[in-house]
Write a protein that holds these residues in place. Structure first.
Motif, PDB file in Angstrom:
ATOM      1  N   ASP A 123       0.819  -1.227   0.000  1.00  0.00           N
ATOM      2  CA  ASP A 123       0.000   0.000   0.000  1.00  0.00           C
ATOM      3  C   ASP A 123       0.850   1.273   0.000  1.00  0.00           C
ATOM      4  OD1 ASP A 123      -2.355  -1.401   0.017  1.00  0.00           O
ATOM      5  OD2 ASP A 123      -2.823  -1.091   2.119  1.00  0.00           O
ATOM      6  N   ASN A 124       2.036   1.201   0.599  1.00  0.00           N
ATOM      7  CA  ASN A 124       2.867   2.412   0.701  1.00  0.00           C
ATOM      8  C   ASN A 124       4.009   2.470  -0.297  1.00  0.00           C
ATOM      9  OD1 ASN A 124       1.709   3.999   2.824  1.00  0.00           O
ATOM     10  ND2 ASN A 124       2.248   2.341   4.214  1.00  0.00           N
ATOM     11  N   LEU A 125       4.025   1.550  -1.249  1.00  0.00           N
ATOM     12  CA  LEU A 125       5.120   1.560  -2.223  1.00  0.00           C
ATOM     13  C   LEU A 125       4.929   2.648  -3.266  1.00  0.00           C
ATOM     14  CD1 LEU A 125       5.721  -2.207  -2.963  1.00  0.00           C
ATOM     15  CD2 LEU A 125       7.146  -0.658  -1.610  1.00  0.00           C
ATOM     16  N   PHE A 126       6.060   3.093  -3.782  1.00  0.00           N
ATOM     17  CA  PHE A 126       6.044   4.010  -4.919  1.00  0.00           C
ATOM     18  C   PHE A 126       6.279   3.154  -6.164  1.00  0.00           C
ATOM     19  CE2 PHE A 126       8.389   7.605  -7.222  1.00  0.00           C
ATOM     20  CZ  PHE A 126       7.205   8.151  -7.673  1.00  0.00           C
ATOM     21  N   VAL A 127       5.221   2.902  -6.938  1.00  0.00           N
ATOM     22  CA  VAL A 127       5.382   2.059  -8.130  1.00  0.00           C
ATOM     23  C   VAL A 127       5.632   2.946  -9.346  1.00  0.00           C
ATOM     24  CG1 VAL A 127       3.941   0.206  -7.214  1.00  0.00           C
ATOM     25  CG2 VAL A 127       2.939   1.917  -8.722  1.00  0.00           C
ATOM     26  N   THR A 128       6.432   2.456 -10.265  1.00  0.00           N
ATOM     27  CA  THR A 128       6.934   3.312 -11.347  1.00  0.00           C
ATOM     28  C   THR A 128       6.845   2.678 -12.732  1.00  0.00           C
ATOM     29  OG1 THR A 128       9.105   2.319 -11.082  1.00  0.00           O
ATOM     30  CG2 THR A 128       8.672   4.320  -9.821  1.00  0.00           C
ATOM     31  N   ARG A 129       6.576   1.365 -12.777  1.00  0.00           N
ATOM     32  CA  ARG A 129       6.656   0.697 -14.073  1.00  0.00           C
ATOM     33  C   ARG A 129       5.821   1.407 -15.138  1.00  0.00           C
ATOM     34  NH1 ARG A 129       3.552  -3.172 -16.543  1.00  0.00           N
ATOM     35  NH2 ARG A 129       4.631  -4.504 -18.053  1.00  0.00           N
ATOM     36  N   HIS A 145      16.433   8.528 -11.313  1.00  0.00           N
ATOM     37  CA  HIS A 145      16.939   7.417 -10.505  1.00  0.00           C
ATOM     38  C   HIS A 145      15.840   6.444 -10.095  1.00  0.00           C
ATOM     39  CE1 HIS A 145      20.646   9.690 -10.286  1.00  0.00           C
ATOM     40  NE2 HIS A 145      19.927  10.742  -9.942  1.00  0.00           N
ATOM     41  N   LEU A 146      14.964   6.151 -11.037  1.00  0.00           N
ATOM     42  CA  LEU A 146      13.881   5.209 -10.766  1.00  0.00           C
ATOM     43  C   LEU A 146      14.148   3.880 -11.451  1.00  0.00           C
ATOM     44  CD1 LEU A 146      10.843   7.540 -11.616  1.00  0.00           C
ATOM     45  CD2 LEU A 146      11.850   7.145  -9.368  1.00  0.00           C
ATOM     46  N   LYS A 147      14.066   2.806 -10.680  1.00  0.00           N
ATOM     47  CA  LYS A 147      13.982   1.489 -11.298  1.00  0.00           C
ATOM     48  C   LYS A 147      12.508   1.227 -11.626  1.00  0.00           C
ATOM     49  CE  LYS A 147      18.305  -0.064 -10.604  1.00  0.00           C
ATOM     50  NZ  LYS A 147      18.893   1.283 -10.404  1.00  0.00           N
ATOM     51  N   SER A 148      12.259   0.284 -12.509  1.00  0.00           N
ATOM     52  CA  SER A 148      10.874  -0.080 -12.823  1.00  0.00           C
ATOM     53  C   SER A 148      10.320  -0.957 -11.701  1.00  0.00           C
ATOM     54  CB  SER A 148      10.844  -0.832 -14.160  1.00  0.00           C
ATOM     55  OG  SER A 148       9.593  -1.458 -14.319  1.00  0.00           O
ATOM     56  N   VAL A 149       9.368  -0.435 -10.965  1.00  0.00           N
ATOM     57  CA  VAL A 149       8.780  -1.172  -9.842  1.00  0.00           C
ATOM     58  C   VAL A 149       7.298  -1.446 -10.126  1.00  0.00           C
ATOM     59  CG1 VAL A 149       8.205  -1.109  -7.383  1.00  0.00           C
ATOM     60  CG2 VAL A 149      10.351  -0.095  -8.187  1.00  0.00           C
ATOM     61  N   LYS A 180       1.607  -1.357  11.748  1.00  0.00           N
ATOM     62  CA  LYS A 180       1.536  -0.155  10.918  1.00  0.00           C
ATOM     63  C   LYS A 180       2.922   0.473  10.816  1.00  0.00           C
ATOM     64  CE  LYS A 180      -3.083   1.189  11.560  1.00  0.00           C
ATOM     65  NZ  LYS A 180      -3.991   1.941  12.434  1.00  0.00           N
ATOM     66  N   CYS A 181       3.599   0.568  11.970  1.00  0.00           N
ATOM     67  CA  CYS A 181       4.939   1.172  12.009  1.00  0.00           C
ATOM     68  C   CYS A 181       5.926   0.404  11.142  1.00  0.00           C
ATOM     69  CB  CYS A 181       5.482   1.186  13.437  1.00  0.00           C
ATOM     70  SG  CYS A 181       4.853   2.552  14.383  1.00  0.00           S
ATOM     71  N   ILE A 182       6.036  -0.900  11.383  1.00  0.00           N
ATOM     72  CA  ILE A 182       7.098  -1.637  10.711  1.00  0.00           C
ATOM     73  C   ILE A 182       6.793  -1.790   9.218  1.00  0.00           C
ATOM     74  CG2 ILE A 182       6.329  -4.022  11.099  1.00  0.00           C
ATOM     75  CD1 ILE A 182       9.359  -4.528  11.791  1.00  0.00           C
ATOM     76  N   SER A 183       5.532  -1.865   8.846  1.00  0.00           N
ATOM     77  CA  SER A 183       5.250  -1.988   7.411  1.00  0.00           C
ATOM     78  C   SER A 183       5.632  -0.691   6.708  1.00  0.00           C
ATOM     79  CB  SER A 183       3.787  -2.356   7.155  1.00  0.00           C
ATOM     80  OG  SER A 183       2.926  -1.346   7.600  1.00  0.00           O
ATOM     81  N   TYR A 184       5.438   0.420   7.386  1.00  0.00           N
ATOM     82  CA  TYR A 184       5.842   1.703   6.801  1.00  0.00           C
ATOM     83  C   TYR A 184       7.363   1.776   6.666  1.00  0.00           C
ATOM     84  CZ  TYR A 184       6.100   6.697   5.944  1.00  0.00           C
ATOM     85  OH  TYR A 184       6.350   7.926   5.389  1.00  0.00           O
ATOM     86  N   THR A 185       8.064   1.316   7.695  1.00  0.00           N
ATOM     87  CA  THR A 185       9.535   1.309   7.658  1.00  0.00           C
ATOM     88  C   THR A 185      10.046   0.476   6.475  1.00  0.00           C
ATOM     89  OG1 THR A 185       9.624   1.584  10.054  1.00  0.00           O
ATOM     90  CG2 THR A 185      11.596   0.677   8.999  1.00  0.00           C
ATOM     91  N   ILE A 186       9.404  -0.642   6.218  1.00  0.00           N
ATOM     92  CA  ILE A 186       9.828  -1.503   5.100  1.00  0.00           C
ATOM     93  C   ILE A 186       9.492  -0.866   3.754  1.00  0.00           C
ATOM     94  CG2 ILE A 186       9.420  -3.731   3.994  1.00  0.00           C
ATOM     95  CD1 ILE A 186       9.079  -4.849   6.850  1.00  0.00           C
ATOM     96  N   ASN A 194      11.281   1.794  -1.178  1.00  0.00           N
ATOM     97  CA  ASN A 194      11.232   3.011  -1.996  1.00  0.00           C
ATOM     98  C   ASN A 194      12.628   3.600  -2.184  1.00  0.00           C
ATOM     99  OD1 ASN A 194       8.469   2.844  -2.341  1.00  0.00           O
ATOM    100  ND2 ASN A 194       7.981   4.214  -0.643  1.00  0.00           N
ATOM    101  N   SER A 195      13.420   3.607  -1.108  1.00  0.00           N
ATOM    102  CA  SER A 195      14.748   4.210  -1.235  1.00  0.00           C
ATOM    103  C   SER A 195      15.677   3.328  -2.081  1.00  0.00           C
ATOM    104  CB  SER A 195      15.354   4.497   0.140  1.00  0.00           C
ATOM    105  OG  SER A 195      15.919   3.338   0.670  1.00  0.00           O
ATOM    106  N   CYS A 196      15.454   2.015  -2.050  1.00  0.00           N
ATOM    107  CA  CYS A 196      16.252   1.125  -2.894  1.00  0.00           C
ATOM    108  C   CYS A 196      16.049   1.403  -4.376  1.00  0.00           C
ATOM    109  CB  CYS A 196      15.824  -0.337  -2.696  1.00  0.00           C
ATOM    110  SG  CYS A 196      16.647  -1.151  -1.350  1.00  0.00           S
TER     111      CYS A 196
END
Lengths: 306, 306, 306, 306
Positions: free
Chosen positions: C124-130, C145-149, C288-294, C299-301
């Motif tokens: 739900d919190n991912l930044f998708v780019t494909r 600097h975006l990979k295809s996600v 909620k906390c740890i899923s956001y951290t992941i 996203n930063s990867c």
């Protein structure tokens, strides 16, 4: 004068704008504007000074601060943090020393209806402390820079069968806060302001505000304690948007003010749009963002550095 | 006597079961069982008649009705409807005529923590009427077979900074209900009872009940009005389940009661399971079902045929 | 050797710990530990080098990195950011250059069951780019600097009627990602590890992992593309906790290993705790906390500085 | 002819209504109306028979069944059950025997945006069986009157980075359903139809349908299997409502068609209402109701008596 037509907005700023000439002074109303360039945030202060101003503006005497932050729609953590700081600054200004006796933050609205859920969502992220200070003592609070914060999201009358005022009145008598901060979703006139604008006022909440729900006023008179209201416009009434779009189109076509008013009257009778509101497609997401920004502002006001 | 070991359960029925011989009479405690064959529902009534019984049971004097409905786990609309009827019957019995002055239904617990969300979820589905009767008059209520129902899900102390008791006290003074019904998630001893059992009692809510949250009692003494409590066990304390499983294993292995108690003491000190609870994997789904069943029971009690 | 008893855990680290002497070398298994003092984070790497090691550990050959961050339970934004950085570092290490062809992130689990919702919540919190890169071109991706996600939270078999493997197989054939990252909730043996531990492995997901749901493996063999699995333990099996607490108590009381095993066998047959899990009371909040951290780590990867 | 103006609606019924004279026959389009008095439900069938009709209607050749059930807004279980029956009847009619090879039900839309969440919410309440029939055999399915049902709510492109078409194509190749049923939220022209109307069509989903998201078609041509689409209008485009209200007002004032079109052109350029939609205040609640009604219809179609 446009101010004569029926303006449905909870923003003092938009009421002020509805007067034809922006530079004309309205008696009893002071307008101050400030643009924080480095933050890209605009702060407008409308002060209604006397009964004359209150009548012209159709709002109670008091101070109305509007923070406009267009980029709140974007996912930019730094920008959100800087808007949160501005919101905190103006809340602190309006609540003053009353917080020494404790703050009761009330999240108005219905959490089951997204555009009305601002209040409950803000309350969900608050750091409440009253029970901690009662357990560990005033010293604990002072050492940790905590004011006594309590919070409630009571729900709306259709959910509780009770006026918000009735619920708060008893609560205030039992818990004696020094000030109440009421958070609520508002109706704006302009869609550009949805979920990007925060209004903070020391006048409390007036009857008929919000998404068309009549409820009794929440202010010093009704609750016996000062009420600061913080609101974010999340919807535009469908009738308002039809009205405004139509007015603009007719003006462009060169119609007279009389003809225009006659059309608008026609429209306002249309049942089709009664009880309908206009909201952006990403309303859930943008409300999650702004409610978090406001919670953080309140937390930083009352809970030290956090 | 097993009753001596520390039993962590909110169900009077399970306290009663913890005494070694089911058929032995405990002084001051009356036990009645009824199995409704056509409905496949078991109803047990535990009446604590005097101080002697209260001491043995470690629960206040009063009536505790437990409705066990194993098939509540299954998706069978007719079964749910018939359980809902039973629940309604016993609520009506315990609340009596007090409803003439209006009912305040309070959903205790934290809606953000699924196994603690029973109260808020039940309140979400209630049909509240107090505001309608105030607007359209008592005649309107009578004609439509509506009692005056108000409702609140105030949240827990960690969310509000206030004791539930403080919130309700003021509210009751303002709105004068004839009776309060408090809905809460309970802890059971047996996993088989989770989300399949409803306990209704006229004793209100006692301190220390529930998922380990200490809070002050909600009863006639603290609130000034009769309190009927309706609860559903949604969790078993992790310590309880470890304790019980261990006890059974040791008994099977032929250990003496003394040796067993020594082990159990060891276990109860284990920090690893402190603040942990045991819950079925489908807890979200089965709580949605049973909370709806209870809402329907309450709606049928106070809102005519609905 | 404790390793003989039935250990229910998805953490390679805990399997390794179950061998009696921590310092004894297990053939074919390499153990590296690192404590990042300034970050208060512990990183353990278990490398299973050959079939011998795989047999002893009952896990596939490969690398298992475990990041333990006790303070993830606390609300400390800086700490979460620094854990997020560590997670990102080890994901980058395991995925390598395969991301050039695009990453498919799969959130396994059931979003309706809180302790199983980790995967869907991370997605739900991912930044998708494909879709953006397909619309605006590879240059757009490189400049930003975006990979295809791409990402999917397909739900579990009880919701879809299909194996996750079937859903992914077709998807991978259509969209040709260079690597799959599978996010899943795990079962741990120790409650201290719940929601404070992240395991990252290049072995994919093995049958029988997780909260007891059997499903087919997700790995290079089944999907035709490398699979990195990232998991967080969110539950402990009720049977495991009963087992372990009991074992400790019996050891303290001086029982022989044989007697202990006989008890544990007794317990493992107990139906009462079948399909029950143990979870902390604040599971919703801490997940909620740890899923956001992941999500932030992922996203930063793959999405530049964000 | 009104049909010339830009009508933004996904309902074939409303396109048909936009032609000036309801009784005039449009070449290639057949219209049948039926009012079920005892059920208070209106069923309209629009059949586009040839290219001529398709051009006039700007919709693909096929059958469009619209079920209008005004009282779906009210909480009346019997009424919902009877509407559910009607919906089931027409789904069965359009899917025919194709279900023998299994049904894949796809919930389109974004579950995070309430008015777009219809598809995911319907899928949440489905009874899926494909995995059961695979486990227990075809005989099991026949004995229990179960068709093989699989389901997926893949999310929208902004969440997945993939076209829905890409996701489904691979899935269909792997799992070979006999037919796809796609559930989606639609845009209507009339607010009265929101959440009270169901359209079922054998033409699948066409590009540009729905709340303004362009996506590729889902139909036999793109997926290689027949696609029945079931949709419920949940929003009206803000531009549409402004347009229609204005048109009515201008007609009342006696303006010529040319003048009216000139105004409407003016309005359609207004950026203020771009990406805004109009929705009733109770949209969350009424969508919960209708999505449940549709799930029940699908369950009864494919899963025996349930």
């Amino acid at each position: 004068m446009k101010g004569d037509s029926k303006i449905r907005t909870d923003l003092a700023l938009e009421v002020r704008e509805s007067f034809e000439e922006d530079d004309v002074e309205i008696k009893g109303v002071v307008l101050e504007e400030e643009y924080l360039e480095e933050k890209d945030v605009k702060v407008t202060t409308v002060i209604i000074k006397d009964e004359k101003g209150a009548e012209a503006m159709r709002k109670p005497i008091g101070t109305y601060i509007t923070i406009e932050a267009k980029k709140l729609q974007e996912k930019d953590d730094d920008y959100h943090a800087s808007v949160s700081e501005e919101v905190a600054k103006y809340i602190s200004k309006l609540v003053g020393d009353a917080t020494e006796k404790g703050v009761l933050i009330v999240g108005l609205g219905n959490r089951e209806v997204t555009p009305d859920a601002l209040g409950p969502w803000v309350v969900d992220n608050l750091f409440v402390t009253r029970h901690l200070i009662r357990e560990f003592g005033d010293e604990f609070g002072k050492k940790n820079h905590l004011k006594s914060v309590s919070a409630l999201a009571p729900g709306v009358m259709a959910q509780t069968g009770m006026e918000t005022m009735e619920i708060l009145k008893g609560l205030i008598k039992e818990t004696h806060p020094g000030i109440v901060i009421a958070i609520d979703a508002l109706a704006a006139r302009s869609v550009e302001r949805l979920n990007t604008t925060v209004q903070i006022t020391d006048t409390g909440i007036s009857p008929g505000a919000g998404v068309g729900n009549n409820r009794q006023a929440l202010n010093k008179e009704s609750l016996g304690v000062d009420v600061v209201a913080l609101g974010v416009p999340t919807v535009v009434d469908a009738a308002t948007i039809v009205n405004d779009t139509m007015e603009r189109a007719l003006q462009t076509q060169g119609f007279s003010e009389g003809e225009i008013q006659s059309f608008l009257h026609e429209v306002s009778d249309s049942k089709a749009i009664h009880n309908m509101f206009v909201t952006p497609k990403n309303v859930d997401e943008s409300m999650k963002c702004i409610s978090y920004t406001i919670s953080e502002a309140l937390n930083s006001c009352f809970c030290g550095k956090e």
